[in-house]
Design a protein around this motif. Sequence first.
Motif, PDB file in Angstrom:
ATOM      1  N   ARG C  35       0.842  -1.188   0.000  1.00 34.41           N
ATOM      2  CA  ARG C  35       0.000   0.000   0.000  1.00 34.41           C
ATOM      3  C   ARG C  35       0.878   1.238   0.000  1.00 34.41           C
ATOM      4  N   SER C  37       1.410   4.841   1.973  1.00 38.53           N
ATOM      5  CA  SER C  37       1.064   5.438   3.259  1.00 38.53           C
ATOM      6  C   SER C  37       0.405   6.799   3.056  1.00 38.53           C
ATOM      7  N   ARG C  43       4.645   0.800   1.320  1.00 37.00           N
ATOM      8  CA  ARG C  43       4.679  -0.011   2.523  1.00 37.00           C
ATOM      9  C   ARG C  43       4.418  -1.468   2.170  1.00 37.00           C
ATOM     10  N   ALA C  44       4.977  -2.364   3.005  1.00 37.40           N
ATOM     11  CA  ALA C  44       4.671  -3.786   2.889  1.00 37.40           C
ATOM     12  C   ALA C  44       4.380  -4.303   4.291  1.00 37.40           C
ATOM     13  N   ALA C  45       4.136  -5.598   4.415  1.00 37.92           N
ATOM     14  CA  ALA C  45       3.757  -6.160   5.704  1.00 37.92           C
ATOM     15  C   ALA C  45       4.857  -5.942   6.734  1.00 37.92           C
ATOM     16  N   LEU C  46       4.457  -5.758   7.960  1.00 37.72           N
ATOM     17  CA  LEU C  46       5.410  -5.633   9.066  1.00 37.72           C
ATOM     18  C   LEU C  46       5.245  -6.805  10.028  1.00 37.72           C
ATOM     19  N   CYS C  47       4.062  -6.951  10.606  1.00 40.27           N
ATOM     20  CA  CYS C  47       3.903  -7.905  11.694  1.00 40.27           C
ATOM     21  C   CYS C  47       3.528  -9.298  11.223  1.00 40.27           C
ATOM     22  N   GLY C  48       2.930  -9.408  10.044  1.00 43.27           N
ATOM     23  CA  GLY C  48       2.564 -10.717   9.512  1.00 43.27           C
ATOM     24  C   GLY C  48       1.462 -11.430  10.253  1.00 43.27           C
ATOM     25  N   GLY C  50      -1.700  -9.780  11.465  1.00 40.58           N
ATOM     26  CA  GLY C  50      -2.991  -9.106  11.559  1.00 40.58           C
ATOM     27  C   GLY C  50      -3.088  -7.971  12.548  1.00 40.58           C
ATOM     28  N   ILE C  51      -1.941  -7.516  13.040  1.00 45.65           N
ATOM     29  CA  ILE C  51      -1.951  -6.468  14.065  1.00 45.65           C
ATOM     30  C   ILE C  51      -1.684  -5.081  13.486  1.00 45.65           C
ATOM     31  N   CYS C  52      -0.700  -4.977  12.591  1.00 46.59           N
ATOM     32  CA  CYS C  52      -0.201  -3.661  12.201  1.00 46.59           C
ATOM     33  C   CYS C  52      -1.032  -2.992  11.108  1.00 46.59           C
ATOM     34  N   HIS C  53      -1.805  -3.782  10.336  1.00 48.85           N
ATOM     35  CA  HIS C  53      -2.643  -3.215   9.277  1.00 48.85           C
ATOM     36  C   HIS C  53      -1.857  -2.498   8.190  1.00 48.85           C
ATOM     37  N   GLU C  54      -0.554  -2.752   8.079  1.00 49.38           N
ATOM     38  CA  GLU C  54       0.218  -2.152   6.990  1.00 49.38           C
ATOM     39  C   GLU C  54      -0.096  -2.825   5.661  1.00 49.38           C
ATOM     40  N   ARG C  56      -2.966  -3.623   4.388  1.00 51.20           N
ATOM     41  CA  ARG C  56      -4.365  -3.439   3.966  1.00 51.20           C
ATOM     42  C   ARG C  56      -4.465  -3.199   2.467  1.00 51.20           C
ATOM     43  N   ARG C  66      -6.860  -7.152   5.499  1.00 55.68           N
ATOM     44  CA  ARG C  66      -5.462  -7.443   5.825  1.00 55.68           C
ATOM     45  C   ARG C  66      -4.957  -8.586   4.937  1.00 55.68           C
TER      46      ARG C  66
END
Lengths: 418, 370, 82
Positions: C35, C37, C43-48, C50-54, C56, C66
């Motif tokens: 996505r 920002s 941006r790409a995934a951070l937490c992997g 389902g927490i960070c919503h990066e 989306r 997510r």
Amino acid sequence: MADASRFDVVVVGAGPAGLTAAFSAARRTSSVAIVDQAEHVGGQIWRRDVSEGYPRNKRWLVDAVGERATFIGGATVVDATTTGGRHELLLEKAGRSFRVQTGTLILATGARELFLPFHGWTLPGVVGVGGLQALMKSGLDVRGKRIVISGTGPLLVAVAATAVKRGADVTAVVEQASWGSMMGFGLQLAARPLTALEALTHLQQLGAGVLKIGWWVTEAVGTNSVERVVVSDGESRVSVDCDILCTGFGLVPNTELARRLGCAVGPRGVEVDGRQRTTIPGIFAAGEATGIAGVDSAMKEGTMAGIIATTDSSGHAVSHRPRSSSWERILERTFTLRPEVVALARPDTIVCRCEDVRLGDIDPAWSARQAKLYARAGMGACQGRVCGAALQRIFGWSTDSVRPPLQPTTVSSLLGAS
Amino acid sequence: MTRGSPTAIVIGAGIVGAACAAALAEKGVRVTVIEKNFAGSGTTAAGMGHLVAMDDSPAQLALTARSLELWRELAPVLGRDAELETTGTLWIAEDELQLAALREKRETYAQAGVAAEVLDARQLREAEPNLRDGLPGALWVAGDAVLYPPLAAVALLDNARRLRARMIHGEVTAIEAHTVWCGRERFTADFVVRATGADAGQLAPLLPLVPRKGHLAITDRHPGFCRHQIVETGYLTSAHVMTSESVAFNVQPRRTGQVLIGSSRELVGHDARINREILSRMLARAVEFMPPLASLSVIRTWTGFRPATADKLPLIGWWPEIPGLLIAAGHEGLGITTSTATAEIIAALVTGDSPRIDPAPFAPSRRMAA
Amino acid sequence: MSADLFQITVDGVAVVVPRGVSVAAALMNAGLPLRESVRGEPRAALCGMGICHECRLTIDGRAHRRACMHAVAPGMVVSRDG
């Protein structure tokens, strides 16, 4: 789907604590449901791998729970209420919402990673340590990728070993804890042969010189994705090229659901007594959500919760567990965050990723709520889960109250909320 | 008592207090604002930030119309962060009866100098495609606007501070003639303006206010979903009837592309917890008017308290029993809108000028039905 | 194409993915950001998890989903939120 389903026992979270809780509860009642937002059980550490399935020695448990309990997967808990011993969850699954009711709720919501912001951490290719594990198991291809794994905690070496097994070139594992702390940790391991064996097995996967103790990443550099990182020990600085940077500074318990229900939550996590009872009658909690103590504790606590929940679900905690497990304290002591890593963010470093709020946009004199209202920190989709824990450590803030929805959800899902 | 410029203490740095501080400072008054939390942290932070002309009574229409003029004048100095957008308001008619009422409303507004236009069904669809079919029309009030209240309050305070006002962090525990106490600390001034909003405290003199609780929900970014603040005609009934709980359709596009969804009213004291039943009803009402709303992603809900009087008009003016004390409170759901005209009245009373609009209907000493 | 590989479209472009992988992993394997920002950064995934919503993005017409929580499916239409 039925408007509201009832179960004798509902377990939220299908990781080690949740699975063992469901398993032991199912020995005494056939009416057990286990809920997880993931499509499959396993939580994080036992996450089902796209190619390899479940960890071999856990398949029996996964199968047993699959047979004896109702798994409600891909279901996000959007809200929860408790009234006079009756607990109700509002769940959203595939765009539709439904309710689940029970007199006995076991919270096994686990933990998430602590991320501390530093220059460049928002670049694509920067992922969590547990994050990399989750992504690899979900199909991220790391063959031939140069990976730097940094931060703190036993997860670094474990994930590094997994990455190596999958063909990654792990060039550095950068642990911020001091040599002294790690030596102390090593001595503790000597008294825990199984854990020691695991650790040594992981270390064996890594080449010589890969593990750097007392170092930390100060910045990630790249144009559209991470290309290299700078690591430092406080004196020297070294640049390391990489395709993926893992960053994670330990774990933070997921306590939002417990707080929404009104359970007492302390600095370590959800407060429970020796029988895993929270301060709300009929609500239990087990595993990392009650304090970061590792998978063995999680399994013991889950089992205990499942037993107590189905044999004596009356009463509630009057005093929480008087002291944490010794392993919990060892982890805490060993992997304490040094001030340098808490202070890595520069004024132009983004601290709230959802809203692109930079550290310099926040006045240190503000409260958490003020930063939210004035700078939008914490106003985004992650509902402050990522920035909240970091800003707590940077500014010393305390947490806000929890309101629904517990995760972003559609208007139509919230409509099913009466 | 006075030497040089007159002095004033403003209790409360919400939107009303901030506006009063700015208006007083403009007139050369030395202002001290005393805030117990942070600027805009109370009801100001909870509201929708809708700047709207409303005609529940002639006095309310005069106050809101004048306020909008003042907001327009302030626009250049508010700054980007206050997010002022002239979105206009669309008052939606569900049937011909309501549409007829909106035509009358247009006349009433015109007499007060507020421009408005009646839209037919086709024009309404063009203006807001996400509204459901079958709505006969709407009243479009182009001059209404929206802003982000906490930072609008901060902008007003910054204006005041540029004119030598200062802000102190403290909680006022007692008010006397020309004096306020914060615990043991004493502050004196020629005038004291009490702009304490929906404060649940026990600060005397107790004002005849009740907290009217409201719920709000905000979505994730869905840019272009709606362009105007959209309110159902029934909102007026909801706001007017004091006794029961009610919901009324009210949505607002924010500059971020998020959609703010309201509204509800209930009298439950100061219980700030989300009431799921009321939240559901509010959202259901919104979906009735805008069916595509159902699939938007909600990321946050919250509640706030509108300080309400029995006759639905704010308290603006002298408090007779305590010399030097002025009240600026009880604005119900119009605190953001009418903060500017409130401040204008307060500043005029303090300097002895005659206020632009007649302050008599707002006199704190007036008798109200219990 | 074997039964274990199929096509999804990402912003109108066809991407071949193996069965079972998450949408997030699939896009990251293809070197695509997930996505943009608020300030326009990739941006790409951070937490992997389902927490960070990066991660989306819009999947099959539904926004803000997510990507790390959904497995790819044949014919899936992915578009990245602005």
